[in-house]
Scaffold this active site. Sequence first.
Site, mmCIF file in Angstrom:
data_model
loop_
_atom_site.group_PDB
_atom_site.id
_atom_site.type_symbol
_atom_site.label_atom_id
_atom_site.label_comp_id
_atom_site.label_asym_id
_atom_site.label_seq_id
_atom_site.Cartn_x
_atom_site.Cartn_y
_atom_site.Cartn_z
ATOM 1 N N LYS A 11 72.764 12.554 55.467
ATOM 2 C CA LYS A 11 72.541 14.003 55.580
ATOM 3 C C LYS A 11 71.436 14.504 54.631
ATOM 4 O O LYS A 11 71.026 13.790 53.694
ATOM 5 C CB LYS A 11 73.863 14.724 55.293
ATOM 6 C CG LYS A 11 74.945 14.433 56.332
ATOM 7 C CD LYS A 11 76.170 15.304 56.082
ATOM 8 C CE LYS A 11 77.265 15.024 57.083
ATOM 9 N NZ LYS A 11 78.419 15.933 56.916
ATOM 10 N N TYR A 51 77.734 19.237 66.623
ATOM 11 C CA TYR A 51 78.944 19.742 65.952
ATOM 12 C C TYR A 51 79.710 20.762 66.805
ATOM 13 O O TYR A 51 80.477 21.548 66.258
ATOM 14 C CB TYR A 51 78.570 20.346 64.603
ATOM 15 C CG TYR A 51 78.342 19.301 63.515
ATOM 16 C CD1 TYR A 51 79.362 18.428 63.134
ATOM 17 C CD2 TYR A 51 77.127 19.201 62.860
ATOM 18 C CE1 TYR A 51 79.165 17.475 62.145
ATOM 19 C CE2 TYR A 51 76.923 18.248 61.857
ATOM 20 C CZ TYR A 51 77.947 17.386 61.515
ATOM 21 O OH TYR A 51 77.773 16.442 60.526
ATOM 22 N N PHE A 59 82.977 27.558 58.872
ATOM 23 C CA PHE A 59 81.819 26.944 58.210
ATOM 24 C C PHE A 59 80.747 26.462 59.201
ATOM 25 O O PHE A 59 79.769 25.844 58.801
ATOM 26 C CB PHE A 59 82.260 25.782 57.312
ATOM 27 C CG PHE A 59 83.035 24.696 58.016
ATOM 28 C CD1 PHE A 59 82.394 23.710 58.745
ATOM 29 C CD2 PHE A 59 84.427 24.663 57.930
ATOM 30 C CE1 PHE A 59 83.104 22.706 59.390
ATOM 31 C CE2 PHE A 59 85.147 23.655 58.582
ATOM 32 C CZ PHE A 59 84.482 22.684 59.317
ATOM 33 N N ARG A 87 84.376 4.639 57.843
ATOM 34 C CA ARG A 87 85.108 5.792 57.301
ATOM 35 C C ARG A 87 85.685 5.449 55.928
ATOM 36 O O ARG A 87 85.736 6.289 55.030
ATOM 37 C CB ARG A 87 86.195 6.266 58.275
ATOM 38 C CG ARG A 87 85.568 6.882 59.534
ATOM 39 C CD ARG A 87 86.584 7.439 60.482
ATOM 40 N NE ARG A 87 87.178 8.677 60.010
ATOM 41 C CZ ARG A 87 86.586 9.868 60.081
ATOM 42 N NH1 ARG A 87 85.358 9.992 60.578
ATOM 43 N NH2 ARG A 87 87.210 10.946 59.659
ATOM 44 N N THR A 93 86.258 13.338 53.162
ATOM 45 C CA THR A 93 85.258 14.389 53.449
ATOM 46 C C THR A 93 84.914 15.179 52.199
ATOM 47 O O THR A 93 83.755 15.476 51.929
ATOM 48 C CB THR A 93 85.814 15.341 54.536
ATOM 49 O OG1 THR A 93 86.152 14.572 55.680
ATOM 50 C CG2 THR A 93 84.795 16.397 54.926
ATOM 51 N N ARG A 104 80.719 8.835 49.274
ATOM 52 C CA ARG A 104 80.857 10.256 48.894
ATOM 53 C C ARG A 104 81.237 10.420 47.428
ATOM 54 O O ARG A 104 80.812 11.378 46.782
ATOM 55 C CB ARG A 104 81.844 10.940 49.837
ATOM 56 C CG ARG A 104 81.220 11.189 51.219
ATOM 57 C CD ARG A 104 82.236 11.621 52.216
ATOM 58 N NE ARG A 104 81.641 12.066 53.477
ATOM 59 C CZ ARG A 104 82.294 12.067 54.630
ATOM 60 N NH1 ARG A 104 83.560 11.647 54.695
ATOM 61 N NH2 ARG A 104 81.697 12.483 55.731
ATOM 62 N N ASN A 114 77.951 16.574 51.915
ATOM 63 C CA ASN A 114 78.733 15.371 51.593
ATOM 64 C C ASN A 114 78.038 14.060 51.997
ATOM 65 O O ASN A 114 78.688 13.050 52.247
ATOM 66 C CB ASN A 114 80.153 15.477 52.156
ATOM 67 C CG ASN A 114 80.189 15.522 53.663
ATOM 68 O OD1 ASN A 114 79.155 15.583 54.308
ATOM 69 N ND2 ASN A 114 81.385 15.474 54.226
ATOM 70 N N HIS A 117 77.758 11.291 57.520
ATOM 71 C CA HIS A 117 78.702 11.510 58.625
ATOM 72 C C HIS A 117 78.998 10.162 59.256
ATOM 73 O O HIS A 117 78.099 9.324 59.372
ATOM 74 C CB HIS A 117 78.095 12.431 59.696
ATOM 75 C CG HIS A 117 78.842 12.390 61.000
ATOM 76 N ND1 HIS A 117 79.947 13.173 61.237
ATOM 77 C CD2 HIS A 117 78.679 11.604 62.103
ATOM 78 C CE1 HIS A 117 80.429 12.876 62.450
ATOM 79 N NE2 HIS A 117 79.669 11.940 62.990
ATOM 80 N N GLU A 128 78.218 10.110 70.420
ATOM 81 C CA GLU A 128 77.281 10.528 69.366
ATOM 82 C C GLU A 128 76.011 9.661 69.384
ATOM 83 O O GLU A 128 74.898 10.176 69.236
ATOM 84 C CB GLU A 128 77.979 10.463 68.014
ATOM 85 C CG GLU A 128 79.081 11.511 67.883
ATOM 86 C CD GLU A 128 79.874 11.413 66.589
ATOM 87 O OE1 GLU A 128 80.758 12.268 66.397
ATOM 88 O OE2 GLU A 128 79.625 10.508 65.775
HETATM 89 P P1 CMP Z 1 81.245 15.541 59.042
HETATM 90 O O1 CMP Z 1 81.947 14.244 59.004
HETATM 91 O O2 CMP Z 1 79.793 15.520 59.293
HETATM 92 O O3 CMP Z 1 81.931 16.452 60.162
HETATM 93 C C1 CMP Z 1 82.064 17.846 60.063
HETATM 94 C C2 CMP Z 1 81.504 18.382 58.794
HETATM 95 O O4 CMP Z 1 81.871 19.694 58.472
HETATM 96 C C3 CMP Z 1 82.042 17.561 57.639
HETATM 97 O O5 CMP Z 1 81.477 16.281 57.659
HETATM 98 C C4 CMP Z 1 81.685 18.431 56.450
HETATM 99 O O6 CMP Z 1 80.396 18.168 55.958
HETATM 100 C C5 CMP Z 1 81.700 19.816 57.075
HETATM 101 N N1 CMP Z 1 82.816 20.592 56.522
HETATM 102 C C6 CMP Z 1 84.123 20.323 56.648
HETATM 103 N N2 CMP Z 1 84.843 21.258 56.000
HETATM 104 C C7 CMP Z 1 83.956 22.139 55.457
HETATM 105 C C8 CMP Z 1 84.077 23.313 54.688
HETATM 106 N N3 CMP Z 1 85.271 23.776 54.332
HETATM 107 N N4 CMP Z 1 82.945 23.952 54.329
HETATM 108 C C9 CMP Z 1 81.722 23.476 54.708
HETATM 109 N N5 CMP Z 1 81.552 22.351 55.464
HETATM 110 C C10 CMP Z 1 82.649 21.695 55.824
#
Ligand code: CMP
Length: 140
Positions: A11, A51, A59, A87, A93, A104, A114, A117, A128
């Site tokens: 990312k 997404y 968010f 994972r 996450t 992470r 983070n 993905h 995807e």
């Molecule tokens: P990802 O695995 O890319 O899939 C969905 C993304 O949403 C997740 O990683 C986070 O980066 C993002 N995400 C999840 N929860 C939150 C949150 N509370 N605020 C901002 N981003 C979020």
Amino acid sequence: MAVEHTFSIIKPDATERNLTGGVNAMIEGAGLRIVAQKRIQMTRPQAEAFYAVHKTRPFFGELVDFMISAPVVVQVLEGEGAVAKYREVMGATNPAEAAEGTIRKAFAKSIGENSVHGSDSAENAQIEIAQFFSGNEIVG
Ligand code: CMP
């Protein structure tokens, strides 16, 4: 366990800090093979489509803005049980909850920024991957 593919994104928070190689070293160290990879600037429609499942989340806007804020590296990873293995390597996450030794824990700045993905199932991995790669770009 079957050899499978998973989809990965390095990312903007990670590409901006020059961490592509650091993330890739952890991926390869875990025994996953990078069988396709490209650095792209994601467009807003691409990020919104990717997404779409999170469209109603509070968010969502922030997430899309973040994903188009700088280049990302999209990847296909191959290995035995690649979806679950990646994972595990990514960690939780929320980096505050991520285990030692995970990507992470090492690199992520926050739950939003983070660093990586990874697909959550083999079915979603195929969906995807098809959003960013054609079959002849994946060379195992
Ligand atoms: P990802 O695995 O890319 O899939 C969905 C993304 O949403 C997740 O990683 C986070 O980066 C993002 N995400 C999840 N929860 C939150 C949150 N509370 N605020 C901002 N981003 C979020």
